[in-house]
Scaffold this active site. Structure first.
Site, PDB file in Angstrom:
ATOM      1  N   HIS A 245       0.846  -1.243  -0.048  1.00  0.00           N
ATOM      2  CA  HIS A 245       0.088  -0.023   0.091  1.00  0.00           C
ATOM      3  C   HIS A 245       0.816   1.048   0.026  1.00  0.00           C
ATOM      4  CE1 HIS A 245      -3.712  -2.256   0.463  1.00  0.00           C
ATOM      5  NE2 HIS A 245      -3.321  -2.619   1.485  1.00  0.00           N
TER       6      HIS A 245
ATOM      7  N   ASP B 145      -3.176 -10.509  -2.018  1.00  0.00           N
ATOM      8  CA  ASP B 145      -4.097  -9.780  -0.877  1.00  0.00           C
ATOM      9  C   ASP B 145      -5.436  -9.495  -1.109  1.00  0.00           C
ATOM     10  OD1 ASP B 145      -2.694  -8.645   1.739  1.00  0.00           O
ATOM     11  OD2 ASP B 145      -4.261  -7.402   0.892  1.00  0.00           O
TER      12      ASP B 145
ATOM     13  N   ASP C 216      -5.276 -12.478   3.736  1.00  0.00           N
ATOM     14  CA  ASP C 216      -6.491 -11.869   4.419  1.00  0.00           C
ATOM     15  C   ASP C 216      -7.866 -12.099   3.321  1.00  0.00           C
ATOM     16  OD1 ASP C 216      -5.323 -10.370   2.647  1.00  0.00           O
ATOM     17  OD2 ASP C 216      -5.338  -8.471   3.985  1.00  0.00           O
TER      18      ASP C 216
END
Length: 309
Positions: free
Chosen positions: A123, A160, A244
């Site tokens: 990110h 992800d 996740d």
């Protein structure tokens, strides 16, 4: 040639406030799950040097990160990202481990590698820390592969559950990288639409609706990812390995199982074996249910080990 496992105790020194999902316990659980796994070439992640960071982040951003580290306690940089004493060293180890893994596979020391470090990186945009991330670990390691090893075709797959907005930003103008991100949408950070394609049509975003399970995910990859990698013929395949999307994760709403990570890792390793001597570098990103994270990461590394033998 085998599989290298990179980690470093400095990554336990990046401390977040109580209750924060990106916590020291994440890495402790992953390390415990891998502790009894034989056949791994265990290596310490080195500290990334400034020159490596500056391949994607400007000096002003690096200076800001270094200056933001507190002498005690924690400091909040944005809504999600915190620093403590030791955070800069941890972030340098996370990036340094990814770069060292690239060097090791390119030198033929190992077939593939997993970088079990934190904080994550996908990110972190060029001039913006966000989403628990300080430096763009995988994107910068890919740039290292291009600049140091002369590669012109690096494929990066980010599975992800959150869009890899930082990797996309750092590689937006990079014609030597092909970037795939599958991610839940809608979900933070709100980016990753299919029409975000990069300056060279080399960014492929694959939004997945909430509650998407393994069968739907597999179809998306079979239809939109694997054929393009096959055509691209990468010289190196890199993975942003966030776990996740697992059904147990508290921060999202996809329904993947451990078996889905096994399947996806096997498929990516097979493509790497076909096109680039099985060279794969995988780096830990997200995953916030501690048991699901540990089980999924161990299954992922087990496949890397089997395919790297």
């Amino acid at each position: 040639m085998g599989t290298a496992l990179y980690w470093h105790d400095d990554c336990l020194g990046h401390v977040t406030p109580p209750g924060h999902p990106e916590q020291v316990a994440r890495l402790e659980h992953v390390r415990a799950a891998l502790a009894g796994m034989g056949g791994l070439d265990r290596r310490e992640a080195p500290l990334a040097q400034d020159a490596t960071i500056l391949r994607g982040h400007p000096q002003s951003y690096l200076d800001k990160i270094v200056a933001s580290e507190p002498a005690a306690g924690t400091v909040q940089l944005d809504d999600d990202t915190h620093m403590s004493p030791g955070s800069v060293a941890a972030a340098r180890r996370a990036l340094g481990g990814a770069v060292a893994a690239v060097d090791a596979v390119m030198a033929g020391e190992v077939t593939n590698a997993f970088v079990a470090t934190r904080p994550p990186g996908h990110h972190a945009e060029r001039e913006t820390h966000m989403g628990f991330c300080l430096f763009g670990n995988v994107a910068l390691a890919a740039k290292h592969a291009m600049e140091v090893h002369g590669l012109t075709r690096v494929a990066i797959v980010d599975f992800d559950v959150h869009h890899g907005n930082g990797t996309q930003d750092l590689l937006w103008d990079e014609g030597r990288a092909l970037f795939f991100s599958s991610h839940q949408s809608p979900l933070w950070p709100g980016t990753g639409a299919p029409d975000e394609k990069g300056a060279h049509d080399q960014v492929v975003n694959l939004p997945l609706a909430p509650m998407t399970g393994g069968a739907e995910m597999r179809a998306v990859y079979e239809e939109q990812v694997f054929p393009r990698i096959d055509t691209y013929r990468p010289e190196l395949l890199m993975i942003s390995a966030g776990f996740d999307a697992h059904r147990a994760d508290p921060l999202a709403n996809l329904n993947w199982e451990v078996a889905d990570y096994v399947w996806l890792t096997e498929k990516l390793c097979d493509l790497a074996a076909k096109h680039c001597g099985a060279r794969v570098v995988s780096a830990l990103e997200g995953g916030y249910d501690l048991e699901a994270l540990a089980e999924s990461a161990a299954a992922h590394v087990k496949v890397l080990k089997e395919k790297g033998a």
